[in-house]
Design an enzyme around this catalytic site. Structure first.
Site, PDB file in Angstrom:
ATOM      1  CD  GLU A 171      -3.109  -0.550  -0.024  1.00  0.00           C
ATOM      2  OE1 GLU A 171      -3.158   0.630  -0.401  1.00  0.00           O
ATOM      3  OE2 GLU A 171      -3.819  -1.451  -0.509  1.00  0.00           O
ATOM      4  N   GLY A 172       2.000   1.200  -0.661  1.00  0.00           N
ATOM      5  CA  GLY A 172       2.931   2.327  -0.688  1.00  0.00           C
ATOM      6  C   GLY A 172       3.958   2.167   0.411  1.00  0.00           C
TER       7      GLY A 172
END
Length: 591
Positions: free
Chosen positions: A442-443
């Site tokens: 998610e980053g």
């Protein structure tokens, strides 16, 4: 490993006594008749009972067995299907879903507590409903009414699952490089061709259908990220009457072999002319995905908190029983051959660090969730705008700081066990392995730090940060004199963070490398101050009832946080002010 117990008492304290969430719900017409404090308590208690009883026991055996791939099909570990059905039948997959499509309609601050419990019980198991929730958010916000009517009810019911298909082997953070293509068809559908990797829940046996949300490019798409569109691609095609039809041309090519979360199916997904439908506008796929990113990134942060909580519960139970040497001041259990290790200062340092970071993280994640709820449900345009700004600022902190502190916490828990912490039977090493992914997906946390400092702080010329700072300062100035021991060090740390923020905004104009060089340490300094704000608020709520054990424990932990953890900001600030020059003393060949 100790049996997991949902921290319901602490959740109630945060919701009811620190933030007075019921008062917020009463002020929001969309929630006023749906939810009150008593209902929230009942929901969380029921969720905690179900999750602790049916999901938590699967954590270690699920890790030992993992998922199985055969001829494109994936089976989950023994017990997963039964537990998932029980969870879905209770309506928990759609706990935050729109009631118009069969969801419970709960605010994010409630679903955040459920997410924490689920991920403490089993991070791998919790990823299946989490990905479904994320898919639902994007569909609800951007899909046509026909697509919402067709897919959301079964997704909320847990009969179908969702996945998010973004990453390709050559395109991770820079999604503008993706090669998956979508060809328009005469009937309004699209044919998708390409491969995606690292797809959580891309294939499994828990549901009869999986609804993939896939990023792809149209034939006439502009280059880069501005040419990405979002498509809904079901594993099994759905007929007009809602029944399932033939298998779509989408398949799982393999499972990834991972360090942790082994019971979560992480798939390579192949789309070979699969039928899909456009979600939102053409070439606006990234914008559609970012609708759910604030929710999902907070959810990943909560995963870090959750693994830390599970590690803490086991470490405390072990430290109370494990006998080793005598206390520095003499025997505290003279009737036994040695004292329990909880008497030793270093063990107490580790346990208190875990407790302070977990409880501070729970308060902070709830604070961010409340901002999401205001942004979504408030009828006051100014309040919505302000909350949206704070969500934008605080989301990268929630994702990165909660997971960085989650890893620190699981490592402390492993260390408390000594050699037993390295042995699989005790469960602590699994938590370390599982937690590690939360800093990556998610980053990555480095990307979150760049987002915080580059986009949210420097990009707003410090305006978003000033709103946060003003909130903390207003709390401190409004606090009574009995809160001085917490207010004064918090204000001092905030003054230093204010000055650092202003300095970095100026530096960013002069030297392009400074943001990248400073961003991780800056995010951590921000995180410790934000946790300090949470601990000051918790201390205020506990002061008048400190004769009770729960509140005395709160105050003692708050004092530890301010004495031993908040001062970490000083070394972080010194590192930031050292600048980027030392990073570029070596040529690439000299590394």
């Amino acid at each position: 490993m100790a049996d997991y117990q949902a921290p319901l008492r602490d959740m109630r304290f945060i919701l009811n006594e620190v933030f007075d969430a019921p008062a917020l719900w009463r002020s929001l017409p969309a929630l006023a008749e749906l939810l009150d404090g008593e209902t929230a308590d009942a929901i969380l208690e029921e969720a905690g009972k179900l999750i602790a009883g049916s999901v938590a026991p699967l954590n270690r055996p699920g890790d030992e067995e993992g998922c199985h791939w055969r001829d494109g099909l994936v089976s989950t570990p023994e017990g997963y299907l039964q537990a998932y059905r029980q969870y879905a039948q209770g309506g928990w997959v759609g706990v935050a879903g729109d009631p118009a499509y069969g969801g419970m309609g709960m605010p994010k601050v409630i679903s955040a507590q459920v997410e924490e419990m689920m991920n403490s019980a089993s991070l791998a198991f919790g990823l299946y409903p989490m990905l479904t929730s994320g898919a639902c958010l994007a569909i609800h916000a951007h899909a046509s009414e026909a697509l919402k009517d067709k897919y959301l009810p079964d997704l909320y019911a847990g009969a179908w699952a969702g996945s998010m298909c973004l990453t390709e082997a050559h395109a991770g953070t820079d999604l503008g490089l993706i090669r998956t293509r979508a060809e328009p068809q005469a009937d309004g559908s699209y044919r998708l061709t390409g491969s995606k990797i690292f797809i959580t829940g891309g294939e499994h046996d828990l549901t009869e259908n999986i609804i993939h949300l896939v990023l792809a490019k149209l034939p006439d798409a502009p280059a880069g990220s501005k040419g990405i569109s979002l498509f809904l691609v079901p594993k099994v095609l759905v007929n007009d009457d809602g029944s399932l039809g033939e298998r779509n041309a989408v398949s799982c090519g393999s499972l990834e072999h991972k360090m942790g979360i082994k019971a979560s199916s992480t798939c390579v997904m192949n789309f070979d002319g699969a039928s899909g439908w456009l979600v939102g506008e053409p070439n606006r796929g990234l914008a559609a995905m970012f609708t759910m990113m604030n929710y999902e990134r907070l959810g990943v942060g909560i995963q870090g908190l959750a693994t830390g909580e599970r590690s803490y519960q086991s470490a405390v139970a072990y430290a109370r029983e494990r006998l080793q040497s005598r206390a520095p001041t003499g025997a505290e259990a003279p009737e036994r051959i040695a004292d329990p290790i909880i008497v030793h200062p270093d063990v107490r340092r580790m346990l208190l660090t875990m407790k302070a970071l977990n409880e501070g993280g729970r308060a902070f994640s709830s604070h961010v969730a409340l901002q999401l709820d205001i942004a979504k449900f408030s009828e006051d345009a100014q309040a919505r705008q302000r909350a949206e700004g704070q969500v934008a600022l605080l989301t990268p902190v929630a994702k990165a700081f909660l997971t960085d502190m989650g890893l620190e916490t699981t490592l402390h828990g492993q260390q408390v066990f000594g050699g037993h912490g390295y042995i699989r039977e005790w469960g602590q090493e699994q938590l370390v392995r599982d937690c590690r992914i939360t800093q990556i997906y998610e980053g990555t946390n480095g990307i979150q730090a760049l987002d915080l400092l580059g986009r949210k702080v420097v990009g707003s010329d410090g305006e978003l940060y000033r709103v946060f700072s003003d909130d903390v300062r207003a709390f401190c100035h409004g606090a009574g004199t009995n809160l001085r021991e917490f207010r004064e060090p918090l204000l001092a740390a905030l003054d230093e963070l204010d000055a650092l923020t202003g300095w970095l905004v100026e530096q960013a104009r002069l030297a392009p490398r400074e943001v990248g060089a400073a961003c991780v340490e800056y995010l951590h300094a921000f995180g410790y101050v934000a946790y300090g704000y949470m601990w000051a608020r918790m201390a205020e709520a506990a002061l008048d009832r400190q004769q009770e054990d729960f509140y005395a424990s709160k105050l003692g932990t708050a004092r530890f946080y301010f004495a031993r953890l908040l001062p970490r900001t000083k070394s972080l600030i010194a590192s930031v002010r050292a600048g980027s020059e030392s990073l570029y003393q070596l040529e690439a060949e000299q590394f």
